[in-house]
Design a protein around this motif. Structure first.
Motif, mmCIF file in Angstrom:
data_model
loop_
_atom_site.group_PDB
_atom_site.id
_atom_site.type_symbol
_atom_site.label_atom_id
_atom_site.label_comp_id
_atom_site.label_asym_id
_atom_site.label_seq_id
_atom_site.Cartn_x
_atom_site.Cartn_y
_atom_site.Cartn_z
ATOM 1 N N GLY A 219 -25.168 23.766 28.623
ATOM 2 C CA GLY A 219 -24.039 23.784 27.703
ATOM 3 C C GLY A 219 -23.691 22.425 27.150
ATOM 4 O O GLY A 219 -23.405 22.278 25.947
ATOM 5 N N GLU A 223 -23.701 21.192 23.149
ATOM 6 C CA GLU A 223 -22.605 20.535 22.440
ATOM 7 C C GLU A 223 -23.057 19.200 21.840
ATOM 8 O O GLU A 223 -22.623 18.836 20.738
ATOM 9 C CB GLU A 223 -21.419 20.344 23.379
ATOM 10 C CG GLU A 223 -20.730 21.651 23.743
ATOM 11 C CD GLU A 223 -19.472 21.453 24.555
ATOM 12 O OE1 GLU A 223 -18.382 21.759 24.051
ATOM 13 O OE2 GLU A 223 -19.577 20.979 25.711
ATOM 14 N N VAL A 243 -21.138 27.996 27.017
ATOM 15 C CA VAL A 243 -20.289 26.932 26.466
ATOM 16 C C VAL A 243 -18.851 27.436 26.506
ATOM 17 O O VAL A 243 -18.594 28.606 26.199
ATOM 18 C CB VAL A 243 -20.685 26.588 25.010
ATOM 19 C CG1 VAL A 243 -19.841 25.435 24.479
ATOM 20 C CG2 VAL A 243 -22.168 26.238 24.924
#
Length: 580
Positions: A219, A223, A243
């Motif tokens: 995750g 990002e 996420v």
């Protein structure tokens, strides 16, 4: 020998039901109860769901056990859940004595043939000398192919002397004497493929990322990629916990249970990076030829299966993103900011539907109150149906929260057994089964299993007294509803929970909901809250098409029996959104 070998593989729990076709195996479990715990359930389907949930939540193989014939048949639904969501499960079944096979003996079912489609490895144990090696091969195959392995053992083989080889085979198979282990390969794409993928992504002006459960554990890297590319992140429902929902990059889910910003994004982009997802609903993906696609997947056969793909990257999501990130060019954030604004507007619309002023209770309000009351490390399990819509949109991943459901199979009933298995694996976590009344009724006996094993799960029933998803699907197709409402008398699910010795309460007024949720979540043992919600609340898609609206209207004109109350609910929804 069988149970001891499972223990050497690190298996500490087997879920199942005894039967005369597995008495020898049950004796093995009794003798090795200090190594492998047997969890007795009320239905073999629940055992298979529990093994699947164990594998999903822990990453370790789940094991279920059923007797010959009907017992093995009952496992099938849960095993298909494991197959379609790509998790390792070992099913062990019994079989009639080898000397009577083929004679139409009582309960004789060729379970190896029955499981030919569901199992990656599928073997009848016909010689005691085979057993340790077949266990090894079965478990390694389940891990390597991320699916189901099946061993079926005739009764006479179960009770034969361990290691006996009555046929004097020429080359007896021997397992290694050391403790068995499966070493997952470190899979990283070739440098040339990484550079080609980076070129495609860097050439894009409006990039989006579609992430699935295969990206779990990556995750933070997703990002980073989103920030580098100015790319919004869309999540599949299975990938909901990859996420956090409050990430500045996330626009929400995709599909019937998704969000309007995510759908609009798919129509707006020129480049799509798919990470760890085999998203099956192709009508929600961009039109083939209108976007360039890079797909990261551990399984080569899945690359490009949903949408034409310029560069497939075969590899582990984390290792691949680590290698790809340095090659990605920094882009502006105008595209991202556009969808951040759209996502804020969407969340405002959803909050408007979470009103506690509506009576009957709005299912959105129940989901929101549960979201507020649960801990930041809570694990939610969910059923299929309208319940999945409310969970997708109103249960938010934050902190260390997790979320599990039957993804690709989308079967009813796994919510409760999933919660049992995950609570067993993580006794210190808050585990909530958020289920519909239809799914709960199918395997409700397993609440008694929670009591017997002191598994303090919390069950919250979104009770619309109907098969809600099918009701709305019939209407969208233009059909008047048929066969979807249960009607009176209403089952007393809270009474069942109390009868088992647990906490049980019914709620039908919005003003009573918050305190009841707090009481149920604080209860030290298993607890059940049966919440009567508005049966006429529609799980509308994020973006309603003209064709859907036209067929929905046609269903009313054909004699929808509850059109007045449904119309009132829809009107209330719109008023709440305007207020918001």
């Amino acid at each position: 020998m069988l149970i001891n070998r499972l223990a050497e593989w690190g298996v500490d729990t087997v879920f199942g039901i005894p039967g005369d076709g597995i008495n020898g195996i049950m004796e093995g479990l009794r003798r090795h109860a200090d190594k492998v715990r047997f969890v007795l359930v009320h239905h073999e389907e629940a055992a298979a769901f529990m093994a699947t949930a164990h594998a999903k939540a822990t990453g370790k193989i789940g094991v279920c056990l059923a007797t010959s014939g009907p017992g093995g048949i009952h496992l099938a639904n849960g095993l298909y859940d494991a197959k379609l969501d790509h998790v390792p499960v070992l099913a062990i079944t019994g079989m009639q004595e080898s000397g009577v096979l083929g004679t139409a003996y009582q309960q004789e079912v060729n379970l190896d043939r029955l499981y030919e489609d569901v199992a990656e490895y599928n073997q009848v144990v016909m010689n005691p000398a085979q057993l340790p090696t077949l266990v090894d091969v079965a478990i390694r195959t389940a891990y390597a192919r991320r699916g189901v392995a099946h061993l079926t053992v005739p009764n006479d083989i179960q009770v034969a002397p361990a290691g006996k080889d009555p046929y004097q085979t020429v080359a007896p198979v021997r397992s290694p004497s050391t403790a068995p282990v499966y070493l997952a390969p470190a899979v990283r794409p070739r440098d040339a493929d990484l550079r080609a993928a980076a070129d495609v992504i860097n050439d894009g002006n409006r990039v989006a990322i579609l992430a699935g459960i295969g990206a779990r554990g990556a995750g933070g890297l997703l990002e980073q990629a989103a920030d580098r590319l100015g790319a919004p992140i869309v999540k599949s429902l299975l990938g909901k916990m990859v996420v956090p929902d409050d990430s500045r990059y996330v626009t929400g889910g995709l599909g019937l249970l998704g969000t309007k910003p995510s759908e609009e994004l798919m129509d707006d982009i020129d480049t799509l990076l798919m990470v760890g997802t085999n998203f099956p609903y192709t009508k929600f993906l961009p039109q083939p030829g209108k976007v360039k696609v890079v797909q990261i997947d551990i399984e080569p056969a899945r690359a490009g299966i949903r949408i034409p793909t310029e560069v497939p990257l075969v590899g582990d999501a984390r290792a691949t993103l680590e290698a790809l990130l340095p090659l990605l060019a920094q882009k502006g954030h105008d595209h991202l900011r556009t969808y951040q604004d759209k996502t804020r507007t969407w969340h405002e619309a959803m909050r408007a539907l979470e009103s506690g002023d509506r009576d009957p209770i709005a299912p959105q309000y129940l989901a929101q109150q549960l979201d507020l009351a649960a801990s930041d490390d809570a694990i939610m399990t969910c059923d299929s149906g309208t319940i999945a819509t409310w969970a997708a949109r109103h249960w938010h991943i934050r902190g260390n929260r997790e979320f599990y459901l039957s993804g690709t199979l989308a079967t009813m009933a796994p919510g409760l057994p999933y919660a049992l298995a995950i609570q067993h694996a993580y006794p210190g976590r808050q585990v909530i089964a958020y289920v519909g009344d239809g799914g709960f009724a199918m395997l409700m006996a397993e609440f008694h299993t929670a009591m017997r094993y002191d598994l303090p799960i919390k069950v919250v029933i979104n009770n619309n007294n109907s098969l809600g998803q099918i009701l709305w699907e019939q209407m969208v197709l233009g059909y008047p509803e048929h066969g979807v409402r249960f009607g009176a008398p209403l089952p007393d699910y809270a009474g069942w929970a109390r009868g088992c010795g647990g906490f049980g309460a019914q709620i039908d007024k919005p003003g009573d909901l918050s305190a009841a949720l707090d009481e149920a979540l604080a209860h030290p043992g298993p607890a059940l809250l049966d919440v009567a919600v508005d049966p006429d609340e529609p799980p509308l898609p994020g973006k309603v098409s003209y064709e859907q609206a036209k067929k929905f209207a046609a269903a009313f004109l054909k004699g929808q029996p509850r059109k007045a109350s449904i119309a009132t609910t829809l009107f209330k929804d719109k008023i709440q959104q305007l207020k918001g």
